[in-house]
Write a protein that holds these residues in place. Structure first.
Motif, short mmCIF file in Angstrom:
data_model
loop_
_atom_site.label_atom_id
_atom_site.label_comp_id
_atom_site.label_asym_id
_atom_site.label_seq_id
_atom_site.Cartn_x
_atom_site.Cartn_y
_atom_site.Cartn_z
N PRO A 185 13.61 -5.69 5.18
CA PRO A 185 12.27 -5.68 4.57
C PRO A 185 12.33 -5.22 3.11
O PRO A 185 13.09 -4.32 2.76
CB PRO A 185 11.50 -4.68 5.43
CG PRO A 185 12.23 -4.63 6.73
CD PRO A 185 13.67 -4.84 6.39
N LYS A 186 11.50 -5.84 2.27
CA LYS A 186 11.41 -5.44 0.87
C LYS A 186 10.31 -4.38 0.75
O LYS A 186 9.14 -4.67 0.96
CB LYS A 186 11.08 -6.65 -0.01
CG LYS A 186 12.19 -7.69 -0.06
CD LYS A 186 11.80 -8.86 -0.94
CE LYS A 186 12.89 -9.93 -0.98
NZ LYS A 186 12.48 -11.11 -1.80
N THR A 187 10.70 -3.18 0.39
CA THR A 187 9.75 -2.08 0.33
C THR A 187 9.62 -1.49 -1.08
O THR A 187 9.10 -0.38 -1.24
CB THR A 187 10.18 -0.96 1.31
OG1 THR A 187 11.48 -0.48 0.94
CG2 THR A 187 10.22 -1.48 2.73
N ALA A 188 10.09 -2.21 -2.10
CA ALA A 188 10.07 -1.68 -3.47
C ALA A 188 8.67 -1.30 -3.92
O ALA A 188 8.49 -0.33 -4.67
CB ALA A 188 10.68 -2.70 -4.43
N TYR A 189 7.66 -2.03 -3.49
CA TYR A 189 6.28 -1.74 -3.86
C TYR A 189 5.91 -0.30 -3.49
O TYR A 189 5.26 0.42 -4.27
CB TYR A 189 5.36 -2.73 -3.15
CG TYR A 189 3.89 -2.40 -3.15
CD1 TYR A 189 3.09 -2.64 -4.26
CD2 TYR A 189 3.29 -1.89 -2.00
CE1 TYR A 189 1.73 -2.35 -4.23
CE2 TYR A 189 1.94 -1.60 -1.97
CZ TYR A 189 1.16 -1.83 -3.09
OH TYR A 189 -0.18 -1.55 -3.06
N PHE A 190 6.33 0.13 -2.30
CA PHE A 190 6.06 1.50 -1.87
C PHE A 190 7.08 2.48 -2.45
O PHE A 190 6.73 3.58 -2.86
CB PHE A 190 6.06 1.58 -0.34
CG PHE A 190 4.90 0.86 0.29
CD1 PHE A 190 3.62 1.40 0.25
CD2 PHE A 190 5.08 -0.36 0.91
CE1 PHE A 190 2.54 0.74 0.83
CE2 PHE A 190 4.02 -1.03 1.50
CZ PHE A 190 2.74 -0.48 1.45
N ASP A 191 8.35 2.09 -2.47
CA ASP A 191 9.38 2.98 -3.01
C ASP A 191 9.08 3.37 -4.45
O ASP A 191 9.27 4.53 -4.84
CB ASP A 191 10.76 2.29 -2.97
CG ASP A 191 11.22 1.99 -1.55
OD1 ASP A 191 10.84 2.74 -0.64
OD2 ASP A 191 11.96 1.02 -1.37
N ASP A 192 8.61 2.41 -5.25
CA ASP A 192 8.39 2.65 -6.68
C ASP A 192 7.11 3.42 -6.98
O ASP A 192 6.97 4.00 -8.07
CB ASP A 192 8.36 1.32 -7.44
CG ASP A 192 9.69 0.59 -7.40
OD1 ASP A 192 10.70 1.22 -7.07
OD2 ASP A 192 9.69 -0.63 -7.70
N ASN A 193 6.16 3.41 -6.05
CA ASN A 193 4.85 3.99 -6.35
C ASN A 193 4.47 5.19 -5.49
O ASN A 193 3.42 5.81 -5.71
CB ASN A 193 3.76 2.92 -6.20
CG ASN A 193 3.93 1.79 -7.20
OD1 ASN A 193 3.83 2.00 -8.40
ND2 ASN A 193 4.22 0.60 -6.70
N TYR A 194 5.31 5.54 -4.54
CA TYR A 194 5.03 6.70 -3.70
C TYR A 194 5.73 7.93 -4.26
O TYR A 194 6.90 7.84 -4.67
CB TYR A 194 5.49 6.45 -2.26
CG TYR A 194 5.36 7.69 -1.39
CD1 TYR A 194 4.14 7.99 -0.79
CD2 TYR A 194 6.44 8.55 -1.21
CE1 TYR A 194 4.01 9.13 -0.02
CE2 TYR A 194 6.31 9.69 -0.44
CZ TYR A 194 5.10 9.97 0.16
OH TYR A 194 4.96 11.11 0.92
N PRO A 195 5.08 9.08 -4.25
CA PRO A 195 3.67 9.28 -3.87
C PRO A 195 2.75 8.99 -5.05
O PRO A 195 3.11 9.27 -6.19
CB PRO A 195 3.62 10.75 -3.48
CG PRO A 195 4.69 11.39 -4.31
CD PRO A 195 5.78 10.35 -4.48
N ALA A 196 1.59 8.44 -4.77
CA ALA A 196 0.62 8.13 -5.81
C ALA A 196 -0.31 9.33 -6.02
O ALA A 196 -0.55 10.11 -5.11
CB ALA A 196 -0.20 6.90 -5.42
N GLY A 197 -0.82 9.43 -7.23
CA GLY A 197 -1.78 10.48 -7.52
C GLY A 197 -1.21 11.55 -8.43
O GLY A 197 -0.03 11.86 -8.39
N SER A 198 -2.10 12.14 -9.23
CA SER A 198 -1.65 13.15 -10.19
C SER A 198 -1.10 14.38 -9.50
O SER A 198 -0.23 15.08 -10.03
CB SER A 198 -2.82 13.56 -11.10
OG SER A 198 -3.92 14.03 -10.33
#
Length: 260
Positions: free
Chosen positions: A36-49
């Motif tokens: 599975p391609k999970t780069a979308y989550f890997d690159d942006n987690y965790p989100a928020g200041s």
């Protein structure tokens, strides 16, 4: 012992450097191509200041944990098997009785293991693969021709299936992970993974990608739950459905009300 071999940097050598001159052997498959391609989550987690504790990003962050943890549990087993396959690429194959054989060995910290990889073309052009392990160790169990994995790859390479077995030489081979895949194109493919525990399935993951659209469905036997995560890498939006509860996020990964 297998973990030590793969993680510790293996030294490989061909048992027989000669190879047949009657045609070329098939390319050794790469299991890592079917993950599975999970780069979308890997690159942006965790989100928020405030990272994962930010209340306004909990929908995305929770979905990210589900996808990343599920994919990691699958790819660990795949990477282990892929390590054994990759070494075959550096060894020559012999053709015997209609099939190709790679026989090689590698060692780590004074221990050695022999591997035999077999490829046999089927009547429909598909290629069947089998891998067997053998070892005589001072610190671990002796075993010979223990089936570690088997699979079939279609003639065009666009579909196939694999079974990777638990490493327990004192018992019959039982699957640790099975998976099937089908690729319509480089950007459109489906995969199904089944993880096992004590001979019974423990988790089933269905994964789809179609251009920028991705979907992962996880069925967990431990709590009889089904979770679905859907995301789009172009718009950045997505949602998760767990039971009867749907949660959504926008392009900035902020919690939003779901429109459906």
């Amino acid at each position: 012992m297998i973990l030590l071999f793969v993680a510790g940097g293996m030294i490989s050598c061909s048992d027989d450097p000669s190879s047949s001159d009657t045609g070329n052997p098939p390319s050794v498959p790469k299991i890592k191509n079917h993950q599975p391609k999970t780069a979308y989550f890997d690159d942006n987690y965790p989100a928020g200041s405030n990272k994962a504790i930010a209340a306004e990003y909990t929908h995305f962050n929770t979905a990210a944990l589900v996808v990343i943890s599920s994919a990691s549990s699958l790819t660990f087993t795949q990477e282990l098997a892929n390590g054994f396959l990759a070494i075959a690429e550096n060894n020559q194959a012999n053709q015997d009785d209609g099939q190709w054989n790679w026989e090689y060995s590698y060692s780590y910290m004074g221990e050695s293991m022999s591997i035999e990889l077999i490829a046999a073309e089927q009547d429909n052009g598909d290629m069947k693969w089998e891998m067997y392990l053998s070892s005589s160790s001072s610190d671990g169990p002796d075993f010979e021709d223990y089936k570690y994995m088997e699979g079939t790859v279609a003639a065009d390479g666009n579909s196939g299936s694999w079974s990777i077995f638990d490493f327990d030489p004192e018992q019959d081979s039982n699957p640790a992970l099975t998976f099937q895949w089908e690729a319509v194109s480089d950007t459109e493919k489906t995969m199904k993974f089944t993880a096992y525990d004590d001979d019974a399935w423990s988790m089933v993951v269905n994964y789809e990608e179609n251009g920028d659209d991705f979907k992962m469905s996880i069925e967990d036997d431990s709590d009889q739950s089904v979770t679905e995560v859907v995301w789009n890498t172009n718009t950045g939006v997505g949602y998760m459905v767990e039971g009867d509860v749907q949660t959504c996020w926008n392009a900035d990964f902020e919690n939003v009300a779901c429109s459906n």
